[in-house]
Design an enzyme around this catalytic site. Structure first.
Site, mmCIF file in Angstrom:
data_model
loop_
_atom_site.group_PDB
_atom_site.id
_atom_site.type_symbol
_atom_site.label_atom_id
_atom_site.label_comp_id
_atom_site.label_asym_id
_atom_site.label_seq_id
_atom_site.Cartn_x
_atom_site.Cartn_y
_atom_site.Cartn_z
ATOM 1 N N ARG A 284 26.475 28.909 31.764
ATOM 2 C CA ARG A 284 27.664 29.313 31.013
ATOM 3 C C ARG A 284 28.701 28.200 31.104
ATOM 4 O O ARG A 284 29.292 27.966 32.137
ATOM 5 C CB ARG A 284 28.218 30.628 31.581
ATOM 6 C CG ARG A 284 29.606 30.973 31.073
ATOM 7 C CD ARG A 284 29.989 32.404 31.360
ATOM 8 N NE ARG A 284 29.990 32.766 32.769
ATOM 9 C CZ ARG A 284 30.975 32.531 33.636
ATOM 10 N NH1 ARG A 284 32.050 31.855 33.256
ATOM 11 N NH2 ARG A 284 30.891 32.942 34.880
ATOM 12 N N HIS B 228 33.963 33.460 31.770
ATOM 13 C CA HIS B 228 33.218 34.722 31.687
ATOM 14 C C HIS B 228 33.704 35.530 30.488
ATOM 15 O O HIS B 228 32.910 36.051 29.704
ATOM 16 C CB HIS B 228 33.405 35.516 32.984
ATOM 17 C CG HIS B 228 32.799 36.880 32.948
ATOM 18 N ND1 HIS B 228 31.437 37.090 33.014
ATOM 19 C CD2 HIS B 228 33.370 38.110 32.850
ATOM 20 C CE1 HIS B 228 31.196 38.391 32.957
ATOM 21 N NE2 HIS B 228 32.346 39.031 32.849
ATOM 22 N N TYR C 60 37.307 28.946 40.430
ATOM 23 C CA TYR C 60 36.166 29.135 41.325
ATOM 24 C C TYR C 60 34.995 28.176 41.060
ATOM 25 O O TYR C 60 34.017 28.192 41.804
ATOM 26 C CB TYR C 60 35.649 30.578 41.220
ATOM 27 C CG TYR C 60 35.255 31.009 39.817
ATOM 28 C CD1 TYR C 60 34.016 30.706 39.280
ATOM 29 C CD2 TYR C 60 36.142 31.743 39.027
ATOM 30 C CE1 TYR C 60 33.655 31.104 38.004
ATOM 31 C CE2 TYR C 60 35.794 32.154 37.750
ATOM 32 C CZ TYR C 60 34.548 31.836 37.241
ATOM 33 O OH TYR C 60 34.195 32.237 35.974
#
Length: 348
Positions: free
Chosen positions: A239, A243, A252
């Protein structure tokens, strides 16, 4: 099972130049749809959106493996799969604007996309069991991310499929992140594919950034499923974006992931380079595909905008025959909030 673009020529596969160009066309359509949907969300056109940039090859390859009568059970990030399966762009846009799937009149065997994590997996197994009971020949492809494998629905769905020989392919797009949770913190298994062994059937891995390899692998898996042997396919992809539009991956995730280049490189660029090297596409073909995609996307946005926005009360009116007091209070609170704000200001 790893199959990488560049390790084989197109002639070494059973796929044709027509197949290869069709995959490229749908990857371009998916990429532009994703870019436009993200831009529309950023200006308040829809409330939220889960980008899938980087996963186009995985999803398009899987969609092209389906037979006409096979069922697709998508998740919320499966828009490229839905588009390649034939779902109109406008349907997906309207869903993101509060309309129930599906708005247009079509009979494509695609289940509504699941937003709750993994809830579609047991449903897909049930659909496969129904095929057996009815003595029908269709198979089921159910799609989910690596985060879904931490849910009970995943284990229940696979267990029932193994016990009842359901014609189901469990297609896990392992993009390495479940929101901010890396795969290695979710499971101690060597792979997600290895989890299939516990349920009595095969698990395989495939290079999810190679649409032809994914198509081959999923085609083989669907054939196995139709013979009564379910398969778990782990499509290794990445990805590249957040998200969802409410996420900030820079908090993160490093810009340079500790993953091999074949998994993190842009799949559309990589596939275009491969096809040009094979002499399958040229500048004229690429330009035509892009022009057709822009026209399709423009028409889809216009169609979605022509439909009257959904009434917020619909959320409440069709849930109960008679609303319980706590739900009545929720509706009253929502109406009060809407009355105190200009709707045009809510998304700004």
């Amino acid at each position: 099972m790893h199959r990488l673009v560049g390790e084989r020529s197109l002639e070494e596969t059973w796929l044709t130049e027509v197949d290869a160009r069709a995959a490229f066309r749908d990857m371009v359509r998916a990429r532009r749809f994703d870019d436009r949907a993200l831009a529309l969300q950023r200006r308040g056109w829809m409330s939220g959106y889960p980008p899938f940039r980087g996963q186009e090859a995985s999803q398009v390859g899987a969609a092209h493996a389906l037979r006409e009568d096979d069922w697709l059970f998508p998740t919320y990030r499966s828009n490229a799969l839905q588009l390649a399966r034939g779902v109109p762009m406008s349907d997906i846009l309207l869903f993101r604007r509060g309309r129930a799937e599906y708005h247009s009149d079509h009979d494509i065997p695609v289940f509504p996309q699941a937003v709750p994590i993994a809830t579609q997996i047991p449903l897909a197994t049930g659909a496969g069991m129904a095929a057996n009971y009815r003595e029908e020949e269709y198979a089921v492809l159910v799609c989910f991310g690596d985060g879904a494998t931490s849910e009970g629905d995943f284990h229940e769905g696979l267990n029932f499929a193994g016990v009842f020989d359901a014609p189901v392919v469990f297609f896990c797009e392992n993009n390495d992140w479940a929101i901010s949770m890396p795969r290695e913190r979710q499971t101690a298994s060597d792979s997600i594919a290895a989890k299939a062994e516990a349920y009595g059937f095969e698990g395989v891995q495939v290079d999810g950034n190679d649409p032809l390899a994914v198509r081959e692998t999923v085609t083989d898996a669907l054939a196995s499923a139709r013979d009564g042997d379910p398969v778990l396919v782990e499509s290794l992809t990445y990805r590249r974006g957040p998200h969802t539009t409410a996420d900030d991956p820079s908090v993160y995730r490093d810009d340079e992931p500790d993953l091999p280049e074949w998994r993190t490189r842009d799949p559309l660029e990589r596939y275009e380079e491969f096809l040009r090297g094979e002499g399958v596409i040229d500048d004229a073909f690429v330009e035509t595909v892009r022009e057709e995609t822009e026209a399709e996307l423009k028409a889809a946005v216009e169609e979605a905008e022509s439909v009257e926005p959904a009434d917020p009360d619909d959320v409440f009116d069709h849930a109960y025959g008679s609303l319980p007091p706590d739900i009545e209070r929720q509706r009253a609170s929502m109406r009060d909030r809407l009355s105190r704000h200009d709707p045009n200001e809510l998304d700004r």
